[in-house]
Motif scaffolding. Structure first.
Motif, PDB file in Angstrom:
ATOM      1  N   THR A  79       0.812  -1.224   0.000  1.00 10.76           N
ATOM      2  CA  THR A  79       0.000   0.000   0.000  1.00 10.76           C
ATOM      3  C   THR A  79       0.839   1.266   0.000  1.00 10.76           C
ATOM      4  N   ASN A  80       2.169   1.129  -0.058  1.00 10.12           N
ATOM      5  CA  ASN A  80       3.040   2.311   0.001  1.00 10.12           C
ATOM      6  C   ASN A  80       2.752   3.148   1.240  1.00 10.12           C
ATOM      7  N   TYR A  81       2.642   2.459   2.372  1.00 10.66           N
ATOM      8  CA  TYR A  81       2.403   3.044   3.703  1.00 10.66           C
ATOM      9  C   TYR A  81       0.970   3.521   3.918  1.00 10.66           C
ATOM     10  N   ASN A  82       0.180   3.711   2.855  1.00  7.23           N
ATOM     11  CA  ASN A  82      -1.188   4.146   3.068  1.00  7.23           C
ATOM     12  C   ASN A  82      -1.986   3.017   3.717  1.00  7.23           C
ATOM     13  N   ILE A  83      -3.121   3.355   4.286  1.00  7.19           N
ATOM     14  CA  ILE A  83      -3.907   2.387   5.039  1.00  7.19           C
ATOM     15  C   ILE A  83      -5.245   2.192   4.337  1.00  7.19           C
ATOM     16  N   SER A  84      -5.441   1.007   3.806  1.00 11.02           N
ATOM     17  CA  SER A  84      -6.684   0.713   3.090  1.00 11.02           C
ATOM     18  C   SER A  84      -7.761   0.318   4.086  1.00 11.02           C
TER      19      SER A  84
ATOM     20  N   LEU B 288      -2.439   3.787  14.146  1.00  9.02           N
ATOM     21  CA  LEU B 288      -1.499   3.309  13.142  1.00  9.02           C
ATOM     22  C   LEU B 288      -1.097   4.433  12.199  1.00  9.02           C
ATOM     23  N   LYS B 289      -2.050   5.226  11.775  1.00  7.26           N
ATOM     24  CA  LYS B 289      -1.759   6.341  10.871  1.00  7.26           C
ATOM     25  C   LYS B 289      -0.858   7.369  11.527  1.00  7.26           C
ATOM     26  N   THR B 290      -1.121   7.703  12.782  1.00  7.18           N
ATOM     27  CA  THR B 290      -0.300   8.686  13.497  1.00  7.18           C
ATOM     28  C   THR B 290       1.146   8.231  13.588  1.00  7.18           C
ATOM     29  N   ILE B 291       1.341   6.955  13.899  1.00  8.87           N
ATOM     30  CA  ILE B 291       2.701   6.418  14.012  1.00  8.87           C
ATOM     31  C   ILE B 291       3.375   6.361  12.650  1.00  8.87           C
ATOM     32  N   ALA B 292       2.640   5.951  11.603  1.00  6.20           N
ATOM     33  CA  ALA B 292       3.209   5.893  10.256  1.00  6.20           C
ATOM     34  C   ALA B 292       3.613   7.281   9.776  1.00  6.20           C
ATOM     35  N   ASN B 293       2.795   8.275  10.062  1.00  6.51           N
ATOM     36  CA  ASN B 293       3.152   9.659   9.707  1.00  6.51           C
ATOM     37  C   ASN B 293       4.472  10.066  10.358  1.00  6.51           C
ATOM     38  N   LYS B 294       4.595   9.729  11.633  1.00  2.00           N
ATOM     39  CA  LYS B 294       5.783  10.132  12.391  1.00  2.00           C
ATOM     40  C   LYS B 294       7.045   9.437  11.894  1.00  2.00           C
TER      41      LYS B 294
ATOM     42  N   TYR C 240      11.247  -0.981  -1.681  1.00  2.00           N
ATOM     43  CA  TYR C 240      12.322  -0.130  -1.175  1.00  2.00           C
ATOM     44  C   TYR C 240      12.830  -0.695   0.143  1.00  2.00           C
ATOM     45  N   VAL C 241      14.147  -0.868   0.234  1.00  2.00           N
ATOM     46  CA  VAL C 241      14.729  -1.433   1.437  1.00  2.00           C
ATOM     47  C   VAL C 241      14.426  -0.571   2.657  1.00  2.00           C
ATOM     48  N   GLN C 242      14.572   0.730   2.512  1.00  3.33           N
ATOM     49  CA  GLN C 242      14.309   1.611   3.644  1.00  3.33           C
ATOM     50  C   GLN C 242      12.867   1.502   4.115  1.00  3.33           C
ATOM     51  N   SER C 243      11.964   1.211   3.188  1.00  2.00           N
ATOM     52  CA  SER C 243      10.563   1.107   3.598  1.00  2.00           C
ATOM     53  C   SER C 243      10.342  -0.124   4.482  1.00  2.00           C
ATOM     54  N   LEU C 244      11.122  -1.195   4.268  1.00  2.00           N
ATOM     55  CA  LEU C 244      11.021  -2.351   5.157  1.00  2.00           C
ATOM     56  C   LEU C 244      11.493  -1.994   6.561  1.00  2.00           C
ATOM     57  N   ILE C 245      12.558  -1.221   6.629  1.00  2.00           N
ATOM     58  CA  ILE C 245      13.069  -0.776   7.930  1.00  2.00           C
ATOM     59  C   ILE C 245      12.040   0.128   8.613  1.00  2.00           C
ATOM     60  N   ASN C 246      11.462   1.038   7.846  1.00  2.00           N
ATOM     61  CA  ASN C 246      10.418   1.904   8.394  1.00  2.00           C
ATOM     62  C   ASN C 246       9.202   1.094   8.828  1.00  2.00           C
ATOM     63  N   TYR C 247       8.839   0.129   8.017  1.00  2.00           N
ATOM     64  CA  TYR C 247       7.669  -0.706   8.303  1.00  2.00           C
ATOM     65  C   TYR C 247       7.850  -1.447   9.627  1.00  2.00           C
ATOM     66  N   ARG C 248       9.045  -1.967   9.840  1.00  2.00           N
ATOM     67  CA  ARG C 248       9.332  -2.665  11.094  1.00  2.00           C
ATOM     68  C   ARG C 248       9.179  -1.727  12.286  1.00  2.00           C
ATOM     69  N   LYS C 249       9.670  -0.510  12.162  1.00  2.00           N
ATOM     70  CA  LYS C 249       9.575   0.454  13.256  1.00  2.00           C
ATOM     71  C   LYS C 249       8.122   0.857  13.496  1.00  2.00           C
ATOM     72  N   ILE C 250       7.366   1.055  12.418  1.00  2.00           N
ATOM     73  CA  ILE C 250       5.954   1.435  12.566  1.00  2.00           C
ATOM     74  C   ILE C 250       5.192   0.364  13.339  1.00  2.00           C
ATOM     75  N   LEU C 251       5.362  -0.898  12.925  1.00  2.00           N
ATOM     76  CA  LEU C 251       4.629  -1.976  13.594  1.00  2.00           C
ATOM     77  C   LEU C 251       5.055  -2.113  15.045  1.00  2.00           C
ATOM     78  N   ASN C 252       6.354  -2.027  15.304  1.00  2.00           N
ATOM     79  CA  ASN C 252       6.834  -2.105  16.681  1.00  2.00           C
ATOM     80  C   ASN C 252       6.262  -0.979  17.525  1.00  2.00           C
ATOM     81  N   ASP C 253       6.318   0.237  17.008  1.00  2.00           N
ATOM     82  CA  ASP C 253       5.814   1.373  17.767  1.00  2.00           C
ATOM     83  C   ASP C 253       4.316   1.244  18.010  1.00  2.00           C
TER      84      ASP C 253
END
Length: 381
Positions: free
Chosen positions: A175-180, A307-313, A358-371
């Protein structure tokens, strides 16, 4: 940045990376070439062993010869709200080259990298991260299913029918970080119309089934319910998929059938629309091929807003709520009243020869889910 439509507008990485846990685990999953049942099950065996080695309690189920994994944390607290991370490890077929992952300019290429082995690998790592924490806000499970690309009936549908439910579900679809929070319902029909044969030189002596079928098609397509749109879906989804009629050129055809693939707005009830078509169309045989419920999660839902608030951050991007024209395993949870969203990393080209994440997006994704799982405000639920 990411547009409202979900399109990636700029590269989502800080600098090229050659190795990380996210990269290495995703590469491993890609190499399993999880298309056929034996390949899917081999990949599941690897995932099961990996999750157990990293501290999870793993349950391996089997349905119609396909394995399913349900992994729970050892510090499971049943009193907490339950969140399921849902991922599918099956991928669509492709040439041998697409199963040889490679890194170029911060992108990890390979079949399933974006849809959705990158998300699966990251979810596995998140579960490993959580085994080391004792301040969880949720009771978290990871489910890995084998057949989303072929409909999901043997995986996620089987699970929900057997009570594997939650308060909130995140399916790691791209979803490219967007939330469906919405997805269209499905209504697939076969319409058969009969006529009467005659010689083509004397068509008035017959009853042309193809012409009659086209009249039926236009009548269905012009029903007011198929002209409706909403904010998330500005275009209708009504497709004439196949048509079979006639045998030889010098004969009036006596039978014609066609298939319709109709995607319905979340506000529309598939069963009601099906009954409407049957009542409006006379003199045709209507066969139901598939009916699937839509997904509709409230924009004010506390889970999706956290989830959206954390993904934005984390991403420093403007994350949007979006709707999906196609379907995913979220629909099975939706049928049971469970709030389920599609939320995944950034990339492009899924099901194509140049699929990448994108590799960085996987790293970001991991942080978003953890947070999200560690720092969301449970007291507001």
């Amino acid at each position: 940045m990411v547009s409202k439509s979900g399109e990636v507008k700029q590269l989502d990485y800080c600098k090229p990376m050659e190795s990380s846990k996210e990269i290495e685990l995703t590469k491993t999953l890609i190499k399993y070439k999880a298309v056929k049942p034996n390949e899917i099950n081999s990949c599941m065996d690897f995932c099961s062993a990996w999750l157990q080695e990293h501290g999870m309690n793993v349950e391996v189920l089997e349905n119609e010869g396909l394995k399913i994994i349900v992994a729970n944390l050892p510090n499971k607290n049943k009193s907490l709200p339950k969140v399921i991370l849902n991922g599918h490890i099956d991928v669509v077929p492709g040439g041998e080259g697409v199963f040889q992952p490679r890194i170029e300019d911060g992108k990890l290429y390979g079949r399933g990298s974006y849809d959705m082995l990158g998300a699966v690998a990251t979810m596995m790592l998140v579960m490993s991260d959580l085994t080391k924490r004792d301040n969880l806000k949720y009771n978290v499970s990871l489910v890995l299913v084998p057949d989303e690309e072929k409909g999901g009936e043997n995986g996620s549908k089987f699970l929900v029918e057997n009570g594997y439910l939650a308060d909130f579900v995140i399916c790691g679809e791209p979803t490219n970080y967007n939330i469906s929070i919405q997805a269209k319902g499905v209504l697939q029909l076969k319409i058969t119309v009969k006529g009467r044969s005659a010689h083509a030189s004397r068509p008035w002596q017959g009853d042309n089934a193809i012409e009659k079928a086209m009249e039926v098609y236009r009548k269905i397509k012009n029903l007011p319910c198929f002209q409706e749109t909403n904010t998330f879906f500005p275009k209708e989804s009504f497709n004439l998929s196949t048509i079979i009629g006639g045998g030889v050129i010098n004969q009036v055809p006596d039978v014609c059938s066609f298939d319709l693939d109709i995607r319905l707005l979340p506000e529309q009830n598939p069963e009601e629309i099906y009954n409407l078509i049957k009542s409006e169309v006379q003199g045709a045989e209507i066969t139901l091929l598939k009916m699937g419920v839509p997904v509709l999660v409230d924009e004010d839902n506390i889970f999706v807003n956290q989830l959206k608030t954390i993904a934005n951050k984390v991403t420093k991007k403007d994350i949007h709520f979006i709707g999906q024209y196609g379907t995913a395993d979220t629909r099975f949870y939706s049928e049971y009243g469970v709030s389920a969203v599609e939320f995944g990393p950034a990339g492009a080209g899924h099901h194509g020869p140049d699929e990448f994440v994108y590799v960085q997006s996987l790293i970001n994704y991991r942080k978003i889910l953890n947070d999200f799982l560690l720092h969301s405000r449970r007291e507001t639920l």
